[in-house]
Scaffold this motif. Structure first.
Motif, PDB file in Angstrom:
ATOM      1  N   VAL A  96      34.206  52.966  51.001  1.00 38.39           N
ATOM      2  CA  VAL A  96      32.937  53.652  51.287  1.00 38.39           C
ATOM      3  C   VAL A  96      33.039  55.166  51.025  1.00 38.39           C
ATOM      4  O   VAL A  96      32.253  55.727  50.263  1.00 38.39           O
ATOM      5  CB  VAL A  96      32.498  53.401  52.753  1.00 38.39           C
ATOM      6  N   CYS A  97      34.013  55.793  51.627  1.00 38.25           N
ATOM      7  CA  CYS A  97      34.145  57.241  51.484  1.00 38.25           C
ATOM      8  C   CYS A  97      34.956  57.535  50.219  1.00 38.25           C
ATOM      9  O   CYS A  97      36.087  58.012  50.256  1.00 38.25           O
ATOM     10  CB  CYS A  97      34.820  57.836  52.731  1.00 38.25           C
ATOM     11  N   ARG A 155      36.426  65.171  55.456  1.00 38.44           N
ATOM     12  CA  ARG A 155      34.962  65.150  55.379  1.00 38.44           C
ATOM     13  C   ARG A 155      34.313  65.065  56.766  1.00 38.44           C
ATOM     14  O   ARG A 155      33.371  65.806  57.041  1.00 38.44           O
ATOM     15  CB  ARG A 155      34.515  63.974  54.506  1.00 38.44           C
ATOM     16  N   VAL A 156      34.829  64.173  57.596  1.00 34.81           N
ATOM     17  CA  VAL A 156      34.158  64.061  58.909  1.00 34.81           C
ATOM     18  C   VAL A 156      34.277  65.373  59.690  1.00 34.81           C
ATOM     19  O   VAL A 156      33.383  65.729  60.452  1.00 34.81           O
ATOM     20  CB  VAL A 156      34.690  62.885  59.785  1.00 34.81           C
ATOM     21  N   GLN A 186      29.684  66.776  51.267  1.00 35.24           N
ATOM     22  CA  GLN A 186      30.702  65.723  51.165  1.00 35.24           C
ATOM     23  C   GLN A 186      31.662  65.925  49.989  1.00 35.24           C
ATOM     24  O   GLN A 186      32.863  65.764  50.124  1.00 35.24           O
ATOM     25  CB  GLN A 186      30.047  64.337  50.978  1.00 35.24           C
ATOM     26  N   ARG A 224      28.583  65.325  55.881  1.00 35.77           N
ATOM     27  CA  ARG A 224      27.309  64.635  55.618  1.00 35.77           C
ATOM     28  C   ARG A 224      26.148  65.448  56.208  1.00 35.77           C
ATOM     29  O   ARG A 224      25.108  65.614  55.588  1.00 35.77           O
ATOM     30  CB  ARG A 224      27.383  63.244  56.242  1.00 35.77           C
ATOM     31  N   CYS A 248      27.653  54.235  55.533  1.00 37.98           N
ATOM     32  CA  CYS A 248      28.865  54.605  56.284  1.00 37.98           C
ATOM     33  C   CYS A 248      28.631  54.466  57.789  1.00 37.98           C
ATOM     34  O   CYS A 248      27.651  55.000  58.319  1.00 37.98           O
ATOM     35  CB  CYS A 248      29.245  56.042  55.935  1.00 37.98           C
ATOM     36  N   PRO A 275      30.749  59.224  47.599  1.00 35.77           N
ATOM     37  CA  PRO A 275      30.824  58.554  48.911  1.00 35.77           C
ATOM     38  C   PRO A 275      29.510  57.847  49.223  1.00 35.77           C
ATOM     39  O   PRO A 275      28.437  58.400  48.966  1.00 35.77           O
ATOM     40  CB  PRO A 275      31.089  59.708  49.880  1.00 35.77           C
ATOM     41  N   HIS A 276      29.624  56.608  49.742  1.00 36.85           N
ATOM     42  CA  HIS A 276      28.431  55.822  50.053  1.00 36.85           C
ATOM     43  C   HIS A 276      27.970  56.124  51.483  1.00 36.85           C
ATOM     44  O   HIS A 276      28.081  55.292  52.371  1.00 36.85           O
ATOM     45  CB  HIS A 276      28.722  54.329  49.902  1.00 36.85           C
ATOM     46  N   CYS A 277      27.488  57.341  51.685  1.00 35.83           N
ATOM     47  CA  CYS A 277      27.167  57.800  53.036  1.00 35.83           C
ATOM     48  C   CYS A 277      26.050  56.974  53.686  1.00 35.83           C
ATOM     49  O   CYS A 277      26.025  56.832  54.906  1.00 35.83           O
ATOM     50  CB  CYS A 277      26.774  59.270  53.008  1.00 35.83           C
ATOM     51  N   ILE A 328      30.083  55.858  60.193  1.00 36.56           N
ATOM     52  CA  ILE A 328      30.279  57.071  61.003  1.00 36.56           C
ATOM     53  C   ILE A 328      29.506  58.262  60.415  1.00 36.56           C
ATOM     54  O   ILE A 328      29.848  59.410  60.680  1.00 36.56           O
ATOM     55  CB  ILE A 328      31.785  57.404  61.133  1.00 36.56           C
ATOM     56  N   SER A 329      28.470  57.958  59.634  1.00 37.97           N
ATOM     57  CA  SER A 329      27.757  59.057  58.955  1.00 37.97           C
ATOM     58  C   SER A 329      27.130  60.030  59.962  1.00 37.97           C
ATOM     59  O   SER A 329      27.060  61.230  59.707  1.00 37.97           O
ATOM     60  CB  SER A 329      26.708  58.508  57.996  1.00 37.97           C
ATOM     61  N   CYS A 346      29.628  62.621  60.873  1.00 38.69           N
ATOM     62  CA  CYS A 346      30.320  63.300  59.772  1.00 38.69           C
ATOM     63  C   CYS A 346      29.733  64.694  59.528  1.00 38.69           C
ATOM     64  O   CYS A 346      28.572  64.837  59.151  1.00 38.69           O
ATOM     65  CB  CYS A 346      30.200  62.437  58.515  1.00 38.69           C
TER      66      CYS A 346
END
Ligand code: SF4
Length: 349
Positions: A193-194, A149-150, A218, A213, A204, A199-201, A206-207, A210
């Motif tokens: 989280v992810c 994802r990132v 995602q 994101r 997060c 995903p709880h962006c 590092i959103s 990402c």
């Protein structure tokens, strides 16, 4: 890798900082003992944290180091592991513990860890980084999801090319000054989280780094193409009891699955035999197999075949399969209901 140097630096700063504050309080995070970390990492393969917790405590209380584990009777080891499943993990741990015992020490490098039975790339990297602070990146299912994802990378995570690609990315992002902490932060992010579906962006750490994101994609990652279809199967287990003894059979020592474990017989173990009464049913999943089991009572057969009588009091000390345990619970519930019904009918309530 499509991250700039400054982005990598932020990754290394912001992810561990979030972990320090938000990590779950788990017993294996209170120790740097490589043996305890090995036990936890082995249990957590294919097992959820909540399910592994009581086993971890019991296991370490009974086998606090590789010497006690090496000397344990296999029957006791398997009985302690019963319910966690994937019993080859316990057997491999004991084989590895015996090798450690012979060497007189716990191996302290990734290479030596990787050479032991049951320790693959993931477990070796986890122990090496967490216990010995060595720069090896872990790549498990959670980490693969976060990385795909990132980087918004659609390479199939189940393919060899995907494994290589994401391992390389994990290694490039790893903070070699604090590899254990960084690895645990990556795994924790994936576990809490992810999440796979939602995903709880918004929370997060590092959103802003990402790529998925940034493009709102995602849930399109990770890509996994080679998914095995599940297989449905119906089976019948026989509950045959006589004088507080149950008829059961033991898997041979060279069995590829759950060697040494006790099981309930099925019709083809004792043919010809006629079941007398259906007690109940339950479902049980093993990898991609979904089993539906009927538990039925039957009269003792003339010929026992590969079965033997086990006294009910000795069963709790033996390694019995989860399927055997589930069937026992169904029988006990059935009997309790029958006792209550008969008391009600006779006016004793
Ligand atoms: Fe996962 Fe969302 Fe964080 Fe990206 S922003 S790593 S998709 S939780």
């Amino acid at each position: 890798m499509n991250f700039s140097e400054s982005e990598v630096e932020r990754f290394r700063r912001e992810l561990p900082a979030w972990f320090d504050v938000h990590k779950r309080d788990l017993p294996w995070r209170q120790t740097r003992d490589p043996y305890a970390i090995w036990v936890s990492e082995t249990m957590l393969q294919q097992t959820r944290v909540a399910a592994a917790l009581p086993y971890y405590e019991r296991f370490l209380a009974r086998f606090p180091d590789f010497t006690t584990l090496a000397a344990a009777a296999e029957t006791e080891l398997l009985a302690l592991w019963a319910g966690l499943g994937y019993y080859y993990r316990a057997r491999n741990m004991q084989k590895a513990a015996r090798l450690m015992n012979a060497a007189g020490e716990f191996p302290a490098t990734h290479e030596r860890l990787r050479a032991l039975p049951g320790i693959g790339d993931y477990t070796a990297a986890a122990i090496a980084s967490i216990a010995f602070n060595l720069p090896h990146a872990v790549v498990d299912g959670n980490v693969l999801r976060v990385l795909s994802r990132v980087a918004a990378d659609g390479t199939d995570i189940a393919s060899t090319a995907g494994r290589k690609r994401f391992s390389k990315l994990a290694g490039a992002l790893l903070d070699t000054n604090q590899p254990g902490n960084f690895n645990q932060a990556m795994m924790e992010l994936g576990a809490t989280v992810c999440l796979p579906k939602n995903p709880h962006c918004l929370v997060c750490p590092i959103s802003s780094l990402c790529r998925a994101r940034q493009t709102g994609t995602q849930t399109q990652f990770p890509v996994k193409l080679s998914k095995q279809a599940s297989v449905e199967e119906s089976r019948t287990l026989l509950w045959i009891e006589r004088d507080s003894q149950i008829l059961a059979w033991q898997r041979p020592p060279d069995s590829s699955l759950m060697a040494g474990f006790w099981e309930l017989p099925e019709c083809d173990h004792l043919a010809p035999l006629s079941p007398t009464n259906k007690i109940g049913s339950f479902r049980h999943g093993i990898t991609f197999h979904n089993y539906s089991f009927d538990v039925v009572e039957a009269n003792p057969p003339e010929h026992l075949g590969r079965c033997v009588w086990l006294h009910t009091v000795e069963i709790s000390a033996l390694p019995v399969s989860t399927i055997f345990k589930k069937a026992s619970r169904i029988v006990h519930k059935y009997r309790n209901r029958a006792t209550l019904a008969s008391r009600a009918a006779s006016g004793r309530y």
